[in-house]
Design an enzyme around this catalytic site. Structure first.
Site, PDB file in Angstrom:
ATOM      1  N   ALA A  78      74.112  36.739  -6.722  1.00  0.00           N
ATOM      2  CA  ALA A  78      74.455  37.300  -8.026  1.00  0.00           C
ATOM      3  C   ALA A  78      74.409  36.184  -9.059  1.00  0.00           C
ATOM      4  CB  ALA A  78      75.845  37.920  -7.956  1.00  0.00           C
ATOM      5  N   GLY A 129      74.577  37.539  -2.699  1.00  0.00           N
ATOM      6  CA  GLY A 129      74.056  38.891  -2.937  1.00  0.00           C
ATOM      7  C   GLY A 129      72.599  39.033  -2.514  1.00  0.00           C
ATOM      8  N   GLU A 131      72.772  39.788   1.083  1.00  0.00           N
ATOM      9  CA  GLU A 131      73.314  41.144   1.227  1.00  0.00           C
ATOM     10  C   GLU A 131      72.272  42.197   0.870  1.00  0.00           C
ATOM     11  OE1 GLU A 131      76.613  40.055  -1.309  1.00  0.00           O
ATOM     12  OE2 GLU A 131      78.023  40.442   0.314  1.00  0.00           O
ATOM     13  N   GLU A 190      79.503  32.154  -1.112  1.00  0.00           N
ATOM     14  CA  GLU A 190      80.441  32.512  -2.174  1.00  0.00           C
ATOM     15  C   GLU A 190      81.729  31.703  -2.126  1.00  0.00           C
ATOM     16  OE1 GLU A 190      78.735  34.658  -0.303  1.00  0.00           O
ATOM     17  OE2 GLU A 190      78.036  36.361  -1.487  1.00  0.00           O
TER      18      GLU A 190
END
Ligand code: HXC
Length: 262
Positions: free
Chosen positions: A69, A113, A116, A136
């Site tokens: 992200a 992300g 993911e 993260e």
């Protein structure tokens, strides 16, 4: 005109075509911001409804599938910002809803992300340059789109804890050994291999592809006996399709089947 953050292309010569979605923020290593995720969600919705599309390939650049992200965008968010707007994550359910096969073709970084997103695809074909991780924890947060849930199911609790707690990256060979990716190919052959897989898929009957995907996904969401029953019902249901008659007749008569997606 604004740059498109998702490039969309259709390829293939069979009745069913492959849609290729390319994440297009190469300078930011395809960091996933809200605009990109909105565009991705809209493209997936459109392609899932398009009867001419049999398979979707999601890919990035040579250096990064996606480095996670967008940290710069997230840096000043408050709890109320993320809770009310469901920033970034609001479109992830779209990918889960897609009923057609989706392949992730991953080169370079697939972090946070990005990892993911790749895991939400039906399978991952990795270039030998691919590196997977959930870093993260280095940012004072944790994975937010399946890193703590899908990763342990895919590669075991031990390895998932290792990646999530230490933030180390896993190379393509380790990811294949761990079962995260279905195959590793030379980086310069990544798209060729992904398109070959997609072409094979597009040669089959879409109703059976959709049923197969639904059943495999059920294996992660239902106890074994429920999953077995679901599979058996879907298997039975496919005998109601014209494509089952065509596929079996073609085998018996030693000819190539011509599926009509019904
Ligand atoms: C915003 C990013 C970014 C990211 C890279 N960039 N990753 N921008 N968000 N996640 C930008 C850099 O700021 C830089 O911009 C440019 O991309 C190139 O990156 P470099 O760091 O210069 O490249 P390199 O030295 O090769 O290092 C590559 C890297 C590193 C190891 C991938 O960029 C990195 O650690 N990125 C962050 C990875 C990460 O923490 N991901 C998890 C995010 S949180 P400039 O302008 O300087 O050139 C997350 C939560 C998901 O994903 C929650 C659910 C949705």
């Amino acid at each position: 005109m604004d740059t498109q953050l998702i490039l969309s292309e259709v390829r293939g010569t069979a009745a069913l075509k492959t849609a290729v979605l390319t994440l297009n923020r190469p300078k930011q290593l395809n960091a996933l911001n809200d605009t990109l995720m909105d565009e991705l969600g809209q493209a997936l919705d459109r392609l899932d409804r398009d009867d001419t599309i049999g398979c979707i390939v999601i890919t990035g650049s040579e250096k990064a599938f996606a480095a996670g992200a967008d940290i710069a965008a997230m840096a000043s968010w408050t709890y109320m910002d993320v809770y009310k707007s469901d920033y970034i994550t609001r479109n992830w359910e779209t990918l889960k809803r897609v009923r057609k096969p989706v392949i992730a073709a991953v080169a370079g970084y697939a972090l946070g992300g990005g990892c993911e997103l790749a895991m939400m695809c039906d399978f991952i074909i990795a270039a030998d340059s691919a590196r997977f991780g959930q870093p993260e924890i280095k940012l004072g947060v944790i994975p937010g789109a399946g890193g703590t849930q899908r990763l342990p199911r895919a590669i075991s609790k031990a390895k998932a804890m290792d990646l999530v707690l230490t933030a180390r990256m896993m190379d393509a060979a380790e990811a294949e050994r761990a079962g995260l990716v279905s195959r590793v190919v030379p980086a310069d052959k990544l798209l060729e291999e992904a398109f070959a897989a997609a072409d094979a898929i597009c040669g089959y009957s879409l109703p059976s592809l959709m049923a197969a995907k639904e059943c495999v996904n059920r294996a992660f969401e239902a106890p074994l006996n429920e999953g077995m029953l679901f599979e058996r019902r879907a298997f039975h249901a496919l005998f109601g399709t014209e494509d089952q008659k065509e596929g079996m007749d073609a085998f018996v008569n030693k000819r190539k089947p011509e599926f009509r997606q019904r």
